[in-house]
Write a protein that holds these residues in place. Structure first.
Motif, mmCIF file in Angstrom:
data_model
loop_
_atom_site.group_PDB
_atom_site.id
_atom_site.type_symbol
_atom_site.label_atom_id
_atom_site.label_comp_id
_atom_site.label_asym_id
_atom_site.label_seq_id
_atom_site.Cartn_x
_atom_site.Cartn_y
_atom_site.Cartn_z
ATOM 1 N N SER A 38 0.841 -1.198 0.000
ATOM 2 C CA SER A 38 0.000 0.000 0.000
ATOM 3 C C SER A 38 0.871 1.241 0.000
ATOM 4 O O SER A 38 1.998 1.239 0.500
ATOM 5 C CB SER A 38 -0.927 0.019 1.215
ATOM 6 O OG SER A 38 -0.241 0.457 2.372
ATOM 7 N N THR A 40 0.410 5.924 -0.567
ATOM 8 C CA THR A 40 -0.433 7.080 -0.876
ATOM 9 C C THR A 40 0.074 7.815 -2.116
ATOM 10 O O THR A 40 -0.527 8.803 -2.526
ATOM 11 C CB THR A 40 -0.463 8.068 0.305
ATOM 12 O OG1 THR A 40 0.875 8.476 0.611
ATOM 13 C CG2 THR A 40 -1.096 7.430 1.541
ATOM 14 N N TYR A 62 -2.019 -1.152 -3.852
ATOM 15 C CA TYR A 62 -3.254 -0.412 -3.633
ATOM 16 C C TYR A 62 -2.929 0.967 -3.079
ATOM 17 O O TYR A 62 -2.094 1.103 -2.183
ATOM 18 C CB TYR A 62 -4.156 -1.171 -2.653
ATOM 19 C CG TYR A 62 -4.733 -2.436 -3.247
ATOM 20 C CD1 TYR A 62 -6.006 -2.452 -3.790
ATOM 21 C CD2 TYR A 62 -3.968 -3.607 -3.289
ATOM 22 C CE1 TYR A 62 -6.528 -3.614 -4.355
ATOM 23 C CE2 TYR A 62 -4.471 -4.767 -3.853
ATOM 24 C CZ TYR A 62 -5.757 -4.760 -4.386
ATOM 25 O OH TYR A 62 -6.262 -5.910 -4.957
ATOM 26 N N PHE A 64 -4.069 4.030 -0.948
ATOM 27 C CA PHE A 64 -4.990 4.557 0.056
ATOM 28 C C PHE A 64 -4.232 5.048 1.275
ATOM 29 O O PHE A 64 -3.089 4.676 1.512
ATOM 30 C CB PHE A 64 -6.043 3.517 0.471
ATOM 31 C CG PHE A 64 -5.500 2.298 1.183
ATOM 32 C CD1 PHE A 64 -5.507 2.218 2.573
ATOM 33 C CD2 PHE A 64 -5.001 1.208 0.474
ATOM 34 C CE1 PHE A 64 -5.037 1.100 3.236
ATOM 35 C CE2 PHE A 64 -4.530 0.081 1.125
ATOM 36 C CZ PHE A 64 -4.547 0.024 2.510
ATOM 37 N N ASP A 65 -4.905 5.906 2.032
ATOM 38 C CA ASP A 65 -4.368 6.471 3.266
ATOM 39 C C ASP A 65 -4.858 5.611 4.425
ATOM 40 O O ASP A 65 -6.061 5.484 4.650
ATOM 41 C CB ASP A 65 -4.863 7.914 3.417
ATOM 42 C CG ASP A 65 -4.278 8.631 4.628
ATOM 43 O OD1 ASP A 65 -3.780 7.960 5.547
ATOM 44 O OD2 ASP A 65 -4.350 9.881 4.649
ATOM 45 N N ASP A 68 -7.530 6.874 6.916
ATOM 46 C CA ASP A 68 -8.918 7.021 6.473
ATOM 47 C C ASP A 68 -9.594 5.666 6.648
ATOM 48 O O ASP A 68 -9.477 4.789 5.792
ATOM 49 C CB ASP A 68 -8.956 7.475 5.015
ATOM 50 C CG ASP A 68 -10.371 7.729 4.493
ATOM 51 O OD1 ASP A 68 -11.329 7.150 5.049
ATOM 52 O OD2 ASP A 68 -10.501 8.473 3.512
ATOM 53 N N LYS A 71 -11.904 4.393 3.707
ATOM 54 C CA LYS A 71 -11.161 4.025 2.500
ATOM 55 C C LYS A 71 -10.315 2.782 2.746
ATOM 56 O O LYS A 71 -10.212 1.908 1.885
ATOM 57 C CB LYS A 71 -10.284 5.193 2.055
ATOM 58 C CG LYS A 71 -9.479 4.929 0.790
ATOM 59 C CD LYS A 71 -10.371 4.610 -0.404
ATOM 60 C CE LYS A 71 -11.141 5.831 -0.859
ATOM 61 N NZ LYS A 71 -11.877 5.591 -2.121
ATOM 62 N N LYS A 75 -10.511 -0.725 0.680
ATOM 63 C CA LYS A 75 -9.365 -1.315 -0.019
ATOM 64 C C LYS A 75 -9.047 -2.715 0.502
ATOM 65 O O LYS A 75 -8.651 -3.597 -0.266
ATOM 66 C CB LYS A 75 -8.147 -0.400 0.117
ATOM 67 C CG LYS A 75 -8.280 0.902 -0.652
ATOM 68 C CD LYS A 75 -8.433 0.664 -2.144
ATOM 69 C CE LYS A 75 -8.533 1.964 -2.922
ATOM 70 N NZ LYS A 75 -8.658 1.725 -4.380
#
Length: 261
Positions: A38, A40, A62, A64-65, A68, A71, A75
């Motif tokens: 993962s 950002t 992937y 995403f933060d 969050d 989110k 994910k």
């Protein structure tokens, strides 16, 4: 060495696009694990995936933060749908803000805590639910020597990493009955792109680290791979709530006089 074999396992490494996270991910992949990374940052994620695939690893990414929660939950569900279950979670994503405590903006302090501590809680909670359903799993939190010691200008980071140590122990306490092992790795000072400017002979901080470390050197990123594999594998099935410090012996000693050989 079947105890350390990760073939058939899937490892999610947050922030595994560079540096120590990448070194640990490579160690897991060398032991047979499939990687999920993962990030950002799209460019960093693409470059990392190309690197992993060039080495023959199975890797997917992937964006995403981790702070969050909605989110992140979305994910994680995508990962389950596209790749399958997560056997190993490495909570590696983190940031640091170097500033004197009297000068630090509260918003900056909160952001460090959010990424380094709250994000690890969010991701652990999300994957643990599925691990419980499947009968177990491994969670590895990347702590720090700042989980044990203070240092000028890293107040938020030390607070977050100290909290991450206690989060590790508490999650281990709650989830051990589900065959989930939650442990941590505490890296010492490592030779990375971030430390390159100060890792030169004669630089005061370089001399301090060499003198302060019984091994008399900076760590190499690959020095973390074996510990990551151990904590991700069956070899650590009765190890829970521990932080293993990979620091060349710094935390074992009070140090030595500068001129002592």
């Amino acid at each position: 060495m079947n105890l350390f074999n990760l073939k058939g396992k899937r490892a999610l490494v947050t922030g595994g696009t560079h540096g120590l996270g990448m070194a640990m991910a490579e160690g897991l992949a060398d032991a047979g694990a499939e990687l999920v990374i993962s990030s950002t940052t799209p460019e960093k994620l693409e470059n990392a995936l190309n690197h992993y695939k060039s080495k023959g690893y199975v890797a997917n990414g992937y964006l995403f933060d981790i702070t969050d929660e909605n989110k992140a939950a979305e994910k994680v569900q995508e990962i389950y749908k596209n790749q399958g279950h997560i056997d190993i979670l490495v909570n590696n994503a983190g940031i640091i803000k170097r500033e004197a405590a009297l000068d630090m903006n509260v918003a900056d302090f909160r952001r460090v805590i959010d990424v380094d501590l709250v994000g690890a809680f969010i991701m652990s909670q999300l994957v643990a639910k599925n691990m419980i359903e499947r009968g177990g799993g491994k969670i590895i939190n990347i702590c720090s020597m700042m989980s044990e010691l203070g240092r000028n200008s890293v107040t938020a980071y030390a607070a977050a990493k100290g909290g991450l140590k206690m989060l590790t122990q508490n999650l281990a306490t709650e989830w051990a009955k589900h065959n989930i092992q939650v442990n941590g790795i505490g890296p010492g000072y490592f030779a990375t792109s971030q430390t390159e400017p100060i890792r030169v002979d004669g630089h005061p901080f370089n001399d301090f680290i060499i003198n302060r470390t019984p091994a008399a050197r900076w760590g190499n990123p690959e020095d973390l791979a074996g510990t990551a594999v151990f904590l991700a594998s069956g070899a650590s099935n009765f190890v829970n709530g521990q932080v293993i410090y990979v620091d060349g012996g710094i935390l074992a000693t009070i140090g030595k006089p500068i001129n002592e050989k």
